[in-house]
Scaffold this motif. Structure first.
Motif, PDB file in Angstrom:
ATOM      1  N   GLU A 123       0.813  -1.215   0.000  1.00 40.90           N
ATOM      2  CA  GLU A 123       0.000   0.000   0.000  1.00 40.90           C
ATOM      3  C   GLU A 123       0.849   1.269   0.000  1.00 40.90           C
ATOM      4  OE1 GLU A 123      -2.894  -0.310   3.145  1.00 40.90           O
ATOM      5  OE2 GLU A 123      -4.018  -1.871   2.059  1.00 40.90           O
ATOM      6  N   ARG A 124       2.031   1.214   0.563  1.00 39.29           N
ATOM      7  CA  ARG A 124       2.939   2.370   0.527  1.00 39.29           C
ATOM      8  C   ARG A 124       3.641   2.486  -0.821  1.00 39.29           C
ATOM      9  NH1 ARG A 124       5.745   1.116   5.989  1.00 39.29           N
ATOM     10  NH2 ARG A 124       7.154   0.152   4.529  1.00 39.29           N
ATOM     11  N   GLY A 125       3.592   1.423  -1.613  1.00 37.51           N
ATOM     12  CA  GLY A 125       4.269   1.427  -2.896  1.00 37.51           C
ATOM     13  C   GLY A 125       5.734   1.054  -2.805  1.00 37.51           C
ATOM     14  N   ASP A 126       6.143   0.512  -1.657  1.00 36.70           N
ATOM     15  CA  ASP A 126       7.535   0.098  -1.477  1.00 36.70           C
ATOM     16  C   ASP A 126       7.849  -1.171  -2.259  1.00 36.70           C
ATOM     17  OD1 ASP A 126       7.768   2.190   0.292  1.00 36.70           O
ATOM     18  OD2 ASP A 126       7.612   0.936   2.081  1.00 36.70           O
ATOM     19  N   VAL A 127       6.853  -2.052  -2.363  1.00 37.74           N
ATOM     20  CA  VAL A 127       7.018  -3.353  -3.002  1.00 37.74           C
ATOM     21  C   VAL A 127       5.784  -3.615  -3.853  1.00 37.74           C
ATOM     22  CG1 VAL A 127       7.234  -5.837  -2.568  1.00 37.74           C
ATOM     23  CG2 VAL A 127       8.336  -4.221  -1.030  1.00 37.74           C
ATOM     24  N   ILE A 128       5.995  -4.221  -5.004  1.00 32.79           N
ATOM     25  CA  ILE A 128       4.879  -4.604  -5.863  1.00 32.79           C
ATOM     26  C   ILE A 128       4.506  -6.044  -5.529  1.00 32.79           C
ATOM     27  CG2 ILE A 128       4.139  -5.031  -8.246  1.00 32.79           C
ATOM     28  CD1 ILE A 128       6.168  -2.869  -9.101  1.00 32.79           C
ATOM     29  N   PRO A 129       3.228  -6.297  -5.214  1.00 30.55           N
ATOM     30  CA  PRO A 129       2.838  -7.682  -4.914  1.00 30.55           C
ATOM     31  C   PRO A 129       2.963  -8.567  -6.145  1.00 30.55           C
ATOM     32  CG  PRO A 129       0.898  -6.261  -4.987  1.00 30.55           C
ATOM     33  CD  PRO A 129       2.105  -5.374  -5.130  1.00 30.55           C
ATOM     34  N   SER A 130       3.215  -9.830  -5.912  1.00 30.03           N
ATOM     35  CA  SER A 130       3.310 -10.775  -7.028  1.00 30.03           C
ATOM     36  C   SER A 130       1.950 -10.880  -7.714  1.00 30.03           C
ATOM     37  CB  SER A 130       3.734 -12.160  -6.522  1.00 30.03           C
ATOM     38  OG  SER A 130       2.675 -12.757  -5.796  1.00 30.03           O
ATOM     39  N   ILE A 131       1.953 -11.371  -8.933  1.00 28.91           N
ATOM     40  CA  ILE A 131       0.703 -11.541  -9.663  1.00 28.91           C
ATOM     41  C   ILE A 131      -0.214 -12.509  -8.922  1.00 28.91           C
ATOM     42  CG2 ILE A 131       1.534 -13.362 -11.196  1.00 28.91           C
ATOM     43  CD1 ILE A 131      -0.890 -10.523 -12.151  1.00 28.91           C
ATOM     44  N   ASP A 132       0.355 -13.502  -8.253  1.00 31.11           N
ATOM     45  CA  ASP A 132      -0.450 -14.442  -7.474  1.00 31.11           C
ATOM     46  C   ASP A 132      -1.227 -13.712  -6.378  1.00 31.11           C
ATOM     47  OD1 ASP A 132       0.404 -16.647  -8.956  1.00 31.11           O
ATOM     48  OD2 ASP A 132       2.093 -17.028  -7.613  1.00 31.11           O
ATOM     49  N   PHE A 133      -0.563 -12.799  -5.683  1.00 34.51           N
ATOM     50  CA  PHE A 133      -1.257 -12.042  -4.639  1.00 34.51           C
ATOM     51  C   PHE A 133      -2.240 -11.045  -5.247  1.00 34.51           C
ATOM     52  CE2 PHE A 133       1.895 -13.504  -1.484  1.00 34.51           C
ATOM     53  CZ  PHE A 133       1.018 -13.854  -0.474  1.00 34.51           C
ATOM     54  N   CYS A 134      -1.927 -10.501  -6.394  1.00 32.48           N
ATOM     55  CA  CYS A 134      -2.877  -9.595  -7.049  1.00 32.48           C
ATOM     56  C   CYS A 134      -4.168 -10.334  -7.401  1.00 32.48           C
ATOM     57  CB  CYS A 134      -2.259  -8.979  -8.306  1.00 32.48           C
ATOM     58  SG  CYS A 134      -0.992  -7.749  -7.957  1.00 32.48           S
ATOM     59  N   VAL A 135      -4.037 -11.553  -7.887  1.00 35.35           N
ATOM     60  CA  VAL A 135      -5.221 -12.363  -8.203  1.00 35.35           C
ATOM     61  C   VAL A 135      -6.001 -12.652  -6.921  1.00 35.35           C
ATOM     62  CG1 VAL A 135      -5.989 -14.620  -9.026  1.00 35.35           C
ATOM     63  CG2 VAL A 135      -4.263 -13.342 -10.314  1.00 35.35           C
ATOM     64  N   LYS A 136      -5.305 -13.004  -5.839  1.00 33.75           N
ATOM     65  CA  LYS A 136      -5.972 -13.262  -4.564  1.00 33.75           C
ATOM     66  C   LYS A 136      -6.697 -12.020  -4.055  1.00 33.75           C
ATOM     67  CE  LYS A 136      -2.908 -16.911  -2.867  1.00 33.75           C
ATOM     68  NZ  LYS A 136      -1.974 -17.298  -1.802  1.00 33.75           N
ATOM     69  N   LEU A 137      -6.046 -10.859  -4.190  1.00 35.81           N
ATOM     70  CA  LEU A 137      -6.670  -9.609  -3.755  1.00 35.81           C
ATOM     71  C   LEU A 137      -7.924  -9.313  -4.572  1.00 35.81           C
ATOM     72  CD1 LEU A 137      -3.469  -7.424  -3.308  1.00 35.81           C
ATOM     73  CD2 LEU A 137      -5.138  -7.916  -1.506  1.00 35.81           C
ATOM     74  N   ALA A 138      -7.817  -9.418  -5.889  1.00 41.98           N
ATOM     75  CA  ALA A 138      -8.964  -9.148  -6.754  1.00 41.98           C
ATOM     76  C   ALA A 138     -10.110 -10.108  -6.438  1.00 41.98           C
ATOM     77  CB  ALA A 138      -8.558  -9.255  -8.222  1.00 41.98           C
ATOM     78  N   ASP A 139      -9.800 -11.376  -6.231  1.00 44.70           N
ATOM     79  CA  ASP A 139     -10.824 -12.358  -5.878  1.00 44.70           C
ATOM     80  C   ASP A 139     -11.461 -12.028  -4.530  1.00 44.70           C
ATOM     81  OD1 ASP A 139     -10.374 -13.737  -8.234  1.00 44.70           O
ATOM     82  OD2 ASP A 139      -9.250 -15.366  -7.290  1.00 44.70           O
ATOM     83  N   CYS A 140     -10.654 -11.637  -3.581  1.00 41.93           N
ATOM     84  CA  CYS A 140     -11.133 -11.290  -2.244  1.00 41.93           C
ATOM     85  C   CYS A 140     -12.135 -10.131  -2.315  1.00 41.93           C
ATOM     86  CB  CYS A 140      -9.940 -10.919  -1.369  1.00 41.93           C
ATOM     87  SG  CYS A 140     -10.341 -10.401   0.304  1.00 41.93           S
ATOM     88  N   TYR A 141     -11.862  -9.164  -3.174  1.00 40.60           N
ATOM     89  CA  TYR A 141     -12.715  -7.979  -3.300  1.00 40.60           C
ATOM     90  C   TYR A 141     -13.817  -8.147  -4.342  1.00 40.60           C
ATOM     91  CZ  TYR A 141      -8.782  -5.761  -0.864  1.00 40.60           C
ATOM     92  OH  TYR A 141      -7.793  -5.435   0.029  1.00 40.60           O
ATOM     93  N   GLY A 142     -13.762  -9.226  -5.137  1.00 41.62           N
ATOM     94  CA  GLY A 142     -14.761  -9.455  -6.169  1.00 41.62           C
ATOM     95  C   GLY A 142     -14.671  -8.465  -7.314  1.00 41.62           C
ATOM     96  N   ILE A 143     -13.420  -8.115  -7.678  1.00 39.95           N
ATOM     97  CA  ILE A 143     -13.189  -7.142  -8.750  1.00 39.95           C
ATOM     98  C   ILE A 143     -12.153  -7.686  -9.731  1.00 39.95           C
ATOM     99  CG2 ILE A 143     -13.778  -5.154  -7.301  1.00 39.95           C
ATOM    100  CD1 ILE A 143     -10.772  -4.650  -6.933  1.00 39.95           C
TER     101      ILE A 143
END
Length: 66
Positions: free
Chosen positions: A36-56
């Motif tokens: 969230e601070r932009g220090d690190v970019i999450p892996s694509i795997d975590f991006c997919v998990k985040l999108a699924d978690c939020y339904g977006i």
């Protein structure tokens, strides 16, 4: 809006704390904070998990407007 701000916005819209999201994703709250601070970019795997978690979509997750 950068990707970190977009990630934070989506978490807040979902009504989740950093700790709650970390538990849902089986990661540390430090990782969430770094993303969230932009220090690190999450892996694509975590991006997919985040999108699924939020339904977006991944585009919505990072604040991309088409």
């Amino acid at each position: 809006m950068n990707y970190g701000e977009a990630l934070k916005e989506q978490r807040e819209l979902a009504g989740l704390s950093v700790m709650e999201l970390a538990k849902k994703l089986s990661t540390s709250h430090q990782n969430i904070t770094r993303w969230e601070r932009g220090d690190v970019i999450p892996s694509i795997d975590f991006c997919v998990k985040l999108a699924d978690c939020y339904g977006i979509s991944l585009d919505e997750l990072i604040g991309r407007k088409i």
